[in-house]
Design an enzyme around this catalytic site. Structure first.
Site, short mmCIF file in Angstrom:
data_model
loop_
_atom_site.label_atom_id
_atom_site.label_comp_id
_atom_site.label_asym_id
_atom_site.label_seq_id
_atom_site.Cartn_x
_atom_site.Cartn_y
_atom_site.Cartn_z
N ARG A 241 0.85 -1.19 0.00
CA ARG A 241 0.00 0.00 0.00
C ARG A 241 0.89 1.24 0.00
NH1 ARG A 241 -3.42 -2.79 -1.54
NH2 ARG A 241 -5.47 -3.23 -0.68
N GLU A 270 -2.72 7.45 -4.87
CA GLU A 270 -3.07 6.78 -6.13
C GLU A 270 -4.53 6.89 -6.52
OE1 GLU A 270 -1.91 2.64 -5.13
OE2 GLU A 270 -4.01 2.12 -5.33
N HIS A 302 -0.86 -0.28 -9.74
CA HIS A 302 -1.59 -1.25 -8.91
C HIS A 302 -2.04 -2.45 -9.76
CE1 HIS A 302 -3.64 -1.30 -4.76
NE2 HIS A 302 -3.56 -2.54 -5.21
P1 NAD Z 1 -1.69 -11.15 5.00
O1 NAD Z 1 -2.76 -10.67 5.92
O2 NAD Z 1 -1.67 -12.59 4.60
O3 NAD Z 1 -0.24 -10.81 5.60
C1 NAD Z 1 0.10 -9.60 6.18
C2 NAD Z 1 1.25 -9.87 7.13
O4 NAD Z 1 1.69 -8.60 7.65
C3 NAD Z 1 0.88 -10.75 8.32
O5 NAD Z 1 1.81 -11.80 8.48
C4 NAD Z 1 0.91 -9.80 9.51
O6 NAD Z 1 1.32 -10.42 10.73
C5 NAD Z 1 1.96 -8.80 9.03
N1 NAD Z 1 1.93 -7.55 9.77
C6 NAD Z 1 0.86 -6.93 10.34
N2 NAD Z 1 1.28 -5.82 10.98
C7 NAD Z 1 2.62 -5.75 10.81
C8 NAD Z 1 3.61 -4.85 11.26
N3 NAD Z 1 3.29 -3.80 12.03
N4 NAD Z 1 4.88 -5.08 10.90
C9 NAD Z 1 5.22 -6.16 10.13
N5 NAD Z 1 4.32 -7.05 9.70
C10 NAD Z 1 3.04 -6.86 10.04
O7 NAD Z 1 -1.79 -10.21 3.72
P2 NAD Z 1 -1.25 -10.51 2.25
O8 NAD Z 1 -2.30 -11.22 1.48
O9 NAD Z 1 0.10 -11.07 2.33
O10 NAD Z 1 -1.20 -9.02 1.67
C11 NAD Z 1 -0.29 -8.06 2.18
C12 NAD Z 1 -0.69 -6.70 1.65
O11 NAD Z 1 -0.51 -6.68 0.23
C13 NAD Z 1 -2.19 -6.37 1.83
O12 NAD Z 1 -2.42 -5.77 3.09
C14 NAD Z 1 -2.46 -5.42 0.70
O13 NAD Z 1 -2.30 -4.11 1.19
C15 NAD Z 1 -1.36 -5.70 -0.32
N6 NAD Z 1 -1.86 -6.22 -1.61
C16 NAD Z 1 -1.51 -5.56 -2.74
C17 NAD Z 1 -1.94 -6.04 -3.98
C18 NAD Z 1 -1.56 -5.36 -5.28
O14 NAD Z 1 -2.18 -5.64 -6.31
N7 NAD Z 1 -0.57 -4.51 -5.29
C19 NAD Z 1 -2.75 -7.17 -4.04
C20 NAD Z 1 -3.07 -7.84 -2.85
C21 NAD Z 1 -2.62 -7.34 -1.63
#
Ligand code: NAD
Length: 339
Positions: A241, A270, A302
């Site tokens: 993000r 964005e 994105h």
């Molecule tokens: P997820 O929920 O499986 O994993 C997120 C991880 O971040 C978890 O392991 C959690 O413990 C960790 N986390 C939470 N707070 C934290 C902190 N303060 N410091 C370090 N780690 C922390 O999510 P995911 O499916 O792996 O997705 C991650 C992110 O990717 C989403 O939140 C979303 O914003 C982004 N995303 C982007 C796209 C894109 O097209 N660019 C697509 C999907 C997701």
């Protein structure tokens, strides 16, 4: 009581829709009436909703308290996110107004992880420049020098579904993989990932890839101070993000040559730019224009999630979530239900 008894009709109102959303949701629709709006959901556009218990939103729709109050007044019962991140929804307000909120927790972690690696390879080996050069019959290699990924240290912040998939890819390239998360993952440790402090990630990584959600703890995790503690010539990749990066500090870091490469698929502002063709417009956002002027910055709009497999899963899981909530007021996959 099942929500189905309280709704009128069986319509879903989709906001921020693109042609590919319509194509995939129409293909996998199983009995719903689908209303597609191209516009973003915000306090001005709530008015478009008519006789609908379910709204389906995406990453840049505005679902704050004011919008949620309006949704509740219109009889909406369910906010279905067709994405994994949910930083744009005020969950407390949803609870207060008795709305259910669901998401698609893991539609294709590989899609995003592979895009992160694509950004690394493009920035490193400059294939985008080589492609254009060769088409101009310029077969010179000057300016295309890259580095071996093998043996380099990759630091991952956030080892959920996407971070874990990305770690596997980086290990496959022979990188040393460091990770920071608020919870450690034993399976990843067995695979050879070393869990370390955030400070160690910043200090020791040649490449830093962000995969944590945007929240109060992670906002601007890449900032003036963290950049100062990074290795010279560091590569920073953000497919998570935009708000994880303090844009002004990154621009300074690039100007000073401290940051060697930046790959961003997301950008803090964005919502005013991405998912639109603005090629004939004068862009008023000076920060993105400055970022795009650097030769060592790669911006994609994105698109990390944008694969056939991911869009299929998004449509299937979103319909499933909505059906489960309408019939059982619950979802079996707990990660999908936010409120
Ligand atoms: P997820 O929920 O499986 O994993 C997120 C991880 O971040 C978890 O392991 C959690 O413990 C960790 N986390 C939470 N707070 C934290 C902190 N303060 N410091 C370090 N780690 C922390 O999510 P995911 O499916 O792996 O997705 C991650 C992110 O990717 C989403 O939140 C979303 O914003 C982004 N995303 C982007 C796209 C894109 O097209 N660019 C697509 C999907 C997701």
């Amino acid at each position: 009581m099942s929500l189905v008894t309280t709704i009128s009709g069986n319509k879903i109102a989709f906001f921020s829709t693109q042609p590919y959303d319509k194509a995939f949701f129409n293909q996998y629709n199983d009995g719903f009436e689908l209303d597609f709006f191209e516009t973003q959901l915000n306090s001005q556009t709530v008015i478009l909703i008519e006789n609908t218990a379910v709204v389906c939103v995406f990453v840049n729709d505005i679902v704050n308290e004011a919008v949620i109050k309006q949704l509740a007044e219109k009889g909406v019962k369910i906010i279905a996110l067709r994405c994994a991140g949910f930083n744009n929804v005020d969950l407390e307000a949803a609870k207060q107004y008795n709305l259910k909120v669901c998401r698609v927790p893991a539609y294709s972690p590989q899609a995003v992880a592979e895009h992160a690696m694509a950004m690394i390879l493009t920035l490193n080996r400059k294939t985008h420049k080589a492609y254009n050069r060769v088409r101009e019959q310029n077969f010179s290699l000057n300016g295309l020098l890259g580095f071996d990924l093998f043996g380099k240290t990759v630091g991952i912040i956030g080892t959920g579904n996407i971070g874990k998939a990305f770690a596997k890819i980086a290990l496959g390239f022979g990188c040393k993989v460091l990770a920071y998360d608020i919870v450690t993952n034993d399976e990843m440790i067995k695979d050879g990932v070393e869990f370390v402090s955030l400070e160690t990630i910043f200090k020791s990584s040649n490449i830093i890839s962000l995969h944590c959600p945007l929240n109060a703890q992670t906002k601007h995790v890449v900032n003036k101070d963290s950049i100062a503690s990074m290795k010279d010539n560091v590569m920073i990749i953000n497919t998570s993000r935009g708000g994880l990066i303090e844009t002004a500090s990154v621009i300074e870091g690039l100007k000073e040559g401290k940051i060697g490469y930046l790959g961003i698929d997301v950008y803090e502002q964005e919502e005013k730019l991405f998912f639109r063709d603005l090629s004939a417009d004068i862009i008023q956002d000076d920060a993105i224009q400055r970022l795009m002027s650097f030769p060592n910055v790669l911006v994609t709009a994105h698109q990390a999630f944008f694969t056939n497999e991911a869009l299929t899963q998004i449509a299937l899981v979103t319909f499933n979530n909505i059906k489960s909530l309408l019939t059982e007021n619950d979802i079996e996959n707990k990660a999908a239900l936010l409120v």
